[in-house]
Structures are given as structure tokens and as C-alpha cells.
Write an enzyme that holds these catalytic residues in place. Structure first.
Site, mmCIF file in Angstrom:
data_model
loop_
_atom_site.group_PDB
_atom_site.id
_atom_site.type_symbol
_atom_site.label_atom_id
_atom_site.label_comp_id
_atom_site.label_asym_id
_atom_site.label_seq_id
_atom_site.Cartn_x
_atom_site.Cartn_y
_atom_site.Cartn_z
ATOM 1 N N ARG A 1 0.853 -1.181 0.000
ATOM 2 C CA ARG A 1 0.000 0.000 0.000
ATOM 3 C C ARG A 1 0.889 1.230 0.000
ATOM 4 N NH1 ARG A 1 -3.509 -2.536 -1.845
ATOM 5 N NH2 ARG A 1 -5.571 -2.962 -0.972
ATOM 6 N N GLU B 1 -3.374 7.500 -4.225
ATOM 7 C CA GLU B 1 -3.582 7.116 -5.626
ATOM 8 C C GLU B 1 -5.051 7.308 -6.019
ATOM 9 O OE1 GLU B 1 -2.151 2.962 -5.043
ATOM 10 O OE2 GLU B 1 -4.094 2.351 -5.828
ATOM 11 N N HIS C 1 -0.944 0.329 -10.132
ATOM 12 C CA HIS C 1 -1.625 -0.663 -9.264
ATOM 13 C C HIS C 1 -2.109 -1.881 -10.067
ATOM 14 C CE1 HIS C 1 -3.846 -1.010 -5.155
ATOM 15 N NE2 HIS C 1 -3.535 -2.211 -5.620
#
Ligand code: DGY
Length: 323
Positions: free
Chosen positions: A242, A271, A289
């Protein structure tokens, strides 16, 4: 009997959307856009189940909305730091996730980033596209060796262990890890893995450091300026966990001043915004991601949510309940 009403916050692969539609009265976010707090509140008030994912910030304010109909959040994803779990608990909401099915795809992306960062893959690609490559020469774009180097894993769950297997058995890497309690011997024997006594020790020993701990308050900025200072100047940091585990400003400074050799990132603080400081640097590889982004994995994640919803509505034991 009427079917339960299910709200899905983002598009899923077609196969699992079709299965959902056959079983429930489903509302899909057909435009696949990020929903507003108001829309998430509406979903909680009007559906029996809401299926959010990592981009839906389910704060206490949203979860505490009055007149809730929703009883279960069937999260599409293994990480759930975007959901205020304490608020969900207080509101009596069941929360499930999708562990186990994204292990290999996420470990593959961590290895991809490790290799790209070590071998300057993204930088080389940019050079060729910019028509700036002058041809082969013995000192051009020299980079770091992967084979035989030491990989340090912070967190040693399924994804870290899968990465360790690929790194050790595929690339002959030496594995060190940190987690509060020692891993099972059958795992460490196979990987010849050694547990470090602290994260600080791991950072000092490793040529590549890969993060595999959950996000959230307990790990926010775990990798800060002080921790980055402990890394070797030749080392690379890989983050597929993360974004908020790493202090972006500190990492940008370390990369800019060559305090570490490189970084490979799949996740970011705040993000999809990415700190501008990263964009100007050649020694950081940036992916959007993509950890679980294979069709097979995303379909399997949908199947997991389906299984969790089916168990919930049948009153059966929930395998993937997060608390
Ligand atoms: C997860 O499942 O938590 C991932 O970050 C999404 O790929």
C-alpha cells in the site's frame, strides 16, 4: 421470494458480472467511474449488499449513514484499509475480502518491478522511444545484478512467500524476512530463508527490499527517511503493498540524492494521484496498481465475492470475514 439487491461499485470481468446478475438484483456502475460519497451512501441505504473495491474510500461518515439497508460489504480485493473497519464493526456490517486468489499475480508484479528497477528496464524503454539510443557500448546503462542478490521481505504472508519462491528458486536469491513471529519451518527450509530480528536489520542486509505488510495506521510511513538511510546505496525498494507504507517525500529525496539505487512502485499515497516528484526521476519504475490485474485473477476475485455473498445470504459460515 425476491432476490437480494446487490450494488457493485466498479466493473468486474464479464463472466463474474453475469453470474452476479443471474443470482441477484444487481446494479452495476456501467460507466465504471469513481463514485462519490453521496452515491456510496445511497448504495448503503438501498441495497442488501455493497461490493466495493480498493478505490472506494468507505469512511466512518459514509458507513454511519442513517437508514442503512446494507448488511454486508463484499470487498473485491484482499486489502481493506479503504474501509473504516471500526465503523463497520460498530454498525454491525459484515466485511469480507478475497484472499488467496491474487497471490501469484501480485508476486509476479513485485518480481517485475524488482527486475525492471534492477536492470533499468523502464528507463531503457524511454531511451529507445525517444530515439536517443546511440548503440551498444560496454559501459552503457550498467545496472544491478539480481541473481544471487539478497531479497528482504517486510511482511511474510502469502504474497511475500510466493515472491520469495520465485526469487530463490528462479533467481538464486538469498531470502531474509521480517515478521513479528517466525514463519513455519517447512516454508523457511524450502527457501533457506532467515528471519531478521528487526526491520532495521533487514534494511541493512538487503539488496532488494520488498514490502508486503498491510496498509493503515499501524504501518503508515513505516519506511521513512530514517529507515531509507539504513538501506545500502546500491539497494532497491519495491512496493506492491500500500502506498502509505512509504513516506513518498522521503523516498523521492533518497532517490534524487542517490541514497538508494532505485525503486519500483505499484501503489501510491493518495492514488491515483502520484507525487510529482517521482515523475521527474529516472530511477523509479511506476506501475498503475497492476498487482492483481490479470483476467484470471480478477475473475477469481469476483468468484470469491460471489462465494462470500452466497454464504452470507444462506446464513452459512463466512470463510473470508475480515473480523
Ligand atoms: C487488493 O486486493 O487489495 C489489491 O491491492 C487490489 O489488487
Amino acid at each position: 421470494m425476491s432476490k437480494p439487491k446487490v450494488f457493485v461499485t466498479r466493473r468486474w470481468p464479464a463472466l463474474v458480472e453475469e453470474k452476479l446478475k443471474a443470482l441477484y438484483e444487481v446494479t452495476l456502475n456501467t460507466d465504471d467511474r469513481l463514485l462519490t460519497a453521496g452515491e456510496l451512501k445511497f448504495a448503503l441505504q438501498n441495497y442488501d449488499a455493497v461490493c466495493p473495491t480498493v478505490c472506494d474510500a468507505l469512511s466512518a461518515d459514509i458507513i454511519n449513514v442513517d437508514n442503512k439497508r446494507c448488511k454486508i460489504l463484499g470487498n473485491f480485493g484482499v486489502g481493506y484499509n479503504h474501509i473504516d473497519i471500526n465503523a463497520a464493526k460498530r454498525q454491525g456490517l459484515v466485511v469480507t475480502n478475497t484472499p488467496g486468489v491474487l497471490t501469484h499475480s501480485t508476486a509476479d508484479i513485485a518480481m517485475t518491478l524488482l527486475l525492471m528497477s534492477a536492470r533499468r528496464g523502464a528507463e531503457g524503454d524511454r531511451l529507445v522511444r525517444a530515439k536517443q539510443w546511440q548503440g551498444w557500448c560496454p559501459t552503457h546503462m550498467l545496472s544491478s545484478d539480481v541473481t544471487g542478490a539478497t531479497l528482504g521481505l517486510i511482511g511474510f504472508g502469502r504474497i511475500a512467500q510466493a515472491m520469495a519462491k520465485k526469487a530463490h528458486h528462479g533467481f538464486g536469491m538469498k531470502i531474509v524476512y521480517f515478521k513479528p513471529s517466525p514463519a513455519d519451518e517447512y516454508v523457511t527450509d524450502d527457501l533457506k530463508a532467515t528471519r531478521c530480528n528487526s526491520i532495521e536489520e533487514l534494511l541493512q542486509l538487503s539488496d532488494f527490499v520488498s514490502l508486503h505488510c498491510p496498509g493503515g495506521d499501524a504501518t503508515r510511513h513505516l519506511i521513512n527517511a530514517g529507515m531509507l538511510k539504513l538501506m545500502k546505496p546500491s539497494a532497491h525498494l519495491i512496493n506492491t503493498a500500500r502506498g502509505d507504507v512509504v513516506d513518498s517525500v522521503a523516498l523521492i529525496a533518497a532517490l534524487k540524492n542517490n541514497k538508494i539505487a532505485g525503486a519500483g512502485l505499484d501503489v501510491y499515497e493518495g492514488e491515483p494521484d502520484v507525487h510529482e516528484g517521482f515523475l521527474a526521476l529516472n530511477n523509479v519504475t511506476l506501475l498503475p496498481h497492476l498487482g492483481s490485474a490479470t483476467l484470471g485473477t480478477r475473475t477469481a476475485m469476483g468468484e470469491k465475492v460471489l462465494a462470500n455473498l452466497a454464504a452470507f445470504f444462506a446464513g452459512d459460515h463466512l470463510l473470508d470475514q475480515v473480523f
